[in-house]
Write a protein that holds these residues in place. Structure first.
Motif, PDB file in Angstrom:
ATOM      1  N   LEU A 257       0.819  -1.203   0.000  1.00  0.00           N
ATOM      2  CA  LEU A 257       0.000   0.000   0.000  1.00  0.00           C
ATOM      3  C   LEU A 257       0.858   1.260   0.000  1.00  0.00           C
ATOM      4  O   LEU A 257       0.583   2.213  -0.745  1.00  0.00           O
ATOM      5  CB  LEU A 257      -0.939   0.004   1.209  1.00  0.00           C
ATOM      6  CG  LEU A 257      -1.854   1.238   1.335  1.00  0.00           C
ATOM      7  CD1 LEU A 257      -2.738   1.365   0.101  1.00  0.00           C
ATOM      8  CD2 LEU A 257      -2.695   1.146   2.604  1.00  0.00           C
ATOM      9  N   ALA A 258       1.917   1.263   0.790  1.00  0.00           N
ATOM     10  CA  ALA A 258       2.798   2.428   0.848  1.00  0.00           C
ATOM     11  C   ALA A 258       3.497   2.637  -0.490  1.00  0.00           C
ATOM     12  O   ALA A 258       3.592   3.770  -0.993  1.00  0.00           O
ATOM     13  CB  ALA A 258       3.827   2.254   1.967  1.00  0.00           C
ATOM     14  N   ASP A 259       3.976   1.552  -1.091  1.00  0.00           N
ATOM     15  CA  ASP A 259       4.659   1.665  -2.387  1.00  0.00           C
ATOM     16  C   ASP A 259       3.705   2.144  -3.472  1.00  0.00           C
ATOM     17  O   ASP A 259       4.058   2.984  -4.311  1.00  0.00           O
ATOM     18  CB  ASP A 259       5.252   0.315  -2.782  1.00  0.00           C
ATOM     19  CG  ASP A 259       6.501  -0.031  -1.990  1.00  0.00           C
ATOM     20  OD1 ASP A 259       7.060   0.874  -1.347  1.00  0.00           O
ATOM     21  OD2 ASP A 259       6.909  -1.206  -2.014  1.00  0.00           O
ATOM     22  N   ARG A 260       2.486   1.597  -3.467  1.00  0.00           N
ATOM     23  CA  ARG A 260       1.552   1.989  -4.518  1.00  0.00           C
ATOM     24  C   ARG A 260       1.135   3.445  -4.374  1.00  0.00           C
ATOM     25  O   ARG A 260       0.991   4.164  -5.358  1.00  0.00           O
ATOM     26  CB  ARG A 260       0.321   1.085  -4.506  1.00  0.00           C
ATOM     27  CG  ARG A 260      -0.486   1.263  -5.783  1.00  0.00           C
ATOM     28  CD  ARG A 260      -1.657   0.355  -5.868  1.00  0.00           C
ATOM     29  NE  ARG A 260      -2.167   0.359  -7.233  1.00  0.00           N
ATOM     30  CZ  ARG A 260      -3.365  -0.072  -7.564  1.00  0.00           C
ATOM     31  NH1 ARG A 260      -4.170  -0.571  -6.653  1.00  0.00           N
ATOM     32  NH2 ARG A 260      -3.769  -0.031  -8.815  1.00  0.00           N
ATOM     33  N   THR A 261       0.936   3.887  -3.144  1.00  0.00           N
ATOM     34  CA  THR A 261       0.604   5.295  -2.911  1.00  0.00           C
ATOM     35  C   THR A 261       1.715   6.198  -3.430  1.00  0.00           C
ATOM     36  O   THR A 261       1.453   7.230  -4.072  1.00  0.00           O
ATOM     37  CB  THR A 261       0.384   5.538  -1.408  1.00  0.00           C
ATOM     38  OG1 THR A 261      -0.685   4.708  -0.948  1.00  0.00           O
ATOM     39  CG2 THR A 261       0.048   6.997  -1.143  1.00  0.00           C
ATOM     40  N   ARG A 262       2.947   5.794  -3.201  1.00  0.00           N
ATOM     41  CA  ARG A 262       4.089   6.581  -3.665  1.00  0.00           C
ATOM     42  C   ARG A 262       4.153   6.615  -5.191  1.00  0.00           C
ATOM     43  O   ARG A 262       4.386   7.673  -5.790  1.00  0.00           O
ATOM     44  CB  ARG A 262       5.377   5.991  -3.102  1.00  0.00           C
ATOM     45  CG  ARG A 262       6.635   6.708  -3.512  1.00  0.00           C
ATOM     46  CD  ARG A 262       7.842   6.116  -2.799  1.00  0.00           C
ATOM     47  NE  ARG A 262       9.087   6.714  -3.249  1.00  0.00           N
ATOM     48  CZ  ARG A 262      10.286   6.358  -2.804  1.00  0.00           C
ATOM     49  NH1 ARG A 262      10.393   5.421  -1.864  1.00  0.00           N
ATOM     50  NH2 ARG A 262      11.378   6.948  -3.264  1.00  0.00           N
TER      51      ARG A 262
END
Length: 313
Positions: A257-262
């Motif tokens: 989730l953090a990577d995709r948001t970035r």
């Protein structure tokens, strides 16, 4: 080894395919070059030092029977170009209008960028804006071989990223093609309808799937040449395709989730940053229609899926 990763029938094609003989051989390629020249872009400082230009997206996919067709009455004509002269941030849009490819006036959007700007994305596992433009179906206008080389480099970057994200080192050309689509959807979840058009619903969908697989094969061979992968087919038991083992040790991803948001935030930032330095543009009715089409696409993908089954399932 996970067999599901090794075989993707929707993308695999049994017959040999030679796009280098087919690419650029369109009867209306000259008409496309005339439309490109008529925009006035080749006479700009950026256009005079342009290395490569290509039609991209749905207009390229709907080119069939010696005619250019359009998915929507308001569809524009999208062109990408690499040039040695672009100020900050290394890319910009030019907007024109043309009636050479359609009975009605069509907007022509030319996105030009420096090779260095594209390379910066290739080296950053969280940036993808220009890369997504290079991996779309396309028709070369200026320097076919430069276009294909840039396309292969972009696909290679996405293959390695997709494999690293899934921690799956073994892949085939069809599996790599699937990863390319999924990495695009990872950053652009609203684009799934366009991808379905390219690879399932357009009159040239079979050809686009074959091209996608062929280019992914070239990308894998390029990774082998750069020692980022190795061909391990000989060690497999009757594989349906060539099998490659990828080295993605240099890429580190965190929580999904953090990577995709970035990645998504970076994609949106790059898009608006380039528009800002291109002089901006008004929110015309045509742009409102495109915005609504993206919103409608997202409403049909409420969980923001990025698996290729969204396209081929």
């Amino acid at each position: 080894m996970n067999r599901d990763v090794l075989t993707y029938p929707p993308l695999r094609h049994a017959e040999p395919f030679a796009p280098l003989q087919d690419h650029g051989g369109y009867p209306l390629t000259q008409k496309l070059r005339e439309a490109y020249a008529a925009t006035g872009y080749p006479s700009t400082p950026q256009g005079r030092v342009t290395r490569m230009a290509a039609l991209r997206g749905s207009t390229a996919v709907f080119y069939t029977d010696n005619r250019f067709r359009f998915r929507h009455v308001k569809s524009d004509i999208d062109i990408v170009a690499t040039t040695d002269m672009v100020g900050r941030p290394g890319a910009r849009y030019f907007f024109y209008a043309s009636d050479l490819l359609s009975p009605t006036l069509r907007e022509v959007d030319i996105l030009c960028f420096t090779p260095r700007r594209l390379e910066s994305e290739l080296q950053d596992p969280f940036r993808i804006f220009l890369i997504t433009k290079m991996i779309q179906p396309g028709v070369p206008i200026v320097d076919r071989h430069e276009y294909e080389r840039r396309k292969i480099d972009a696909m290679a970057a996405l293959i390695v990223r997709g494999a690293a994200r899934r921690e799956q080192p073994f892949i085939t050309p069809s599996g790599a093609a699937r990863l390319i689509i999924e990495e695009d959807l990872f950053a652009e979840p609203w684009r799934w309808l366009s991808l379905r058009t390219y690879y399932r619903e357009a009159p040239t969908a079979h050809r686009q799937r074959a091209l996608l697989t062929w280019f992914s094969h070239q990308a894998l061979d390029g990774l082998v040449a750069s020692h980022a992968a190795q061909n391990v087919t000989a060690g497999q038991s009757a594989p349906p395709e060539l099998v490659y083992e990828l080295d993605f040790s240099s890429i580190r991803y965190g929580p999904l989730l953090a990577d995709r948001t970035r990645v998504m935030a970076g994609f949106i930032y790059d898009q608006f940053n380039i528009l800002f330095y291109s002089g901006g543009r008004s929110f015309a009715p045509d742009q409102a229609i495109r915005f609504m089409m993206k919103a409608a696409s997202l409403s049909r993908n409420p969980r923001l899926r990025f698996d290729a089954d969204l396209i081929f399932g």
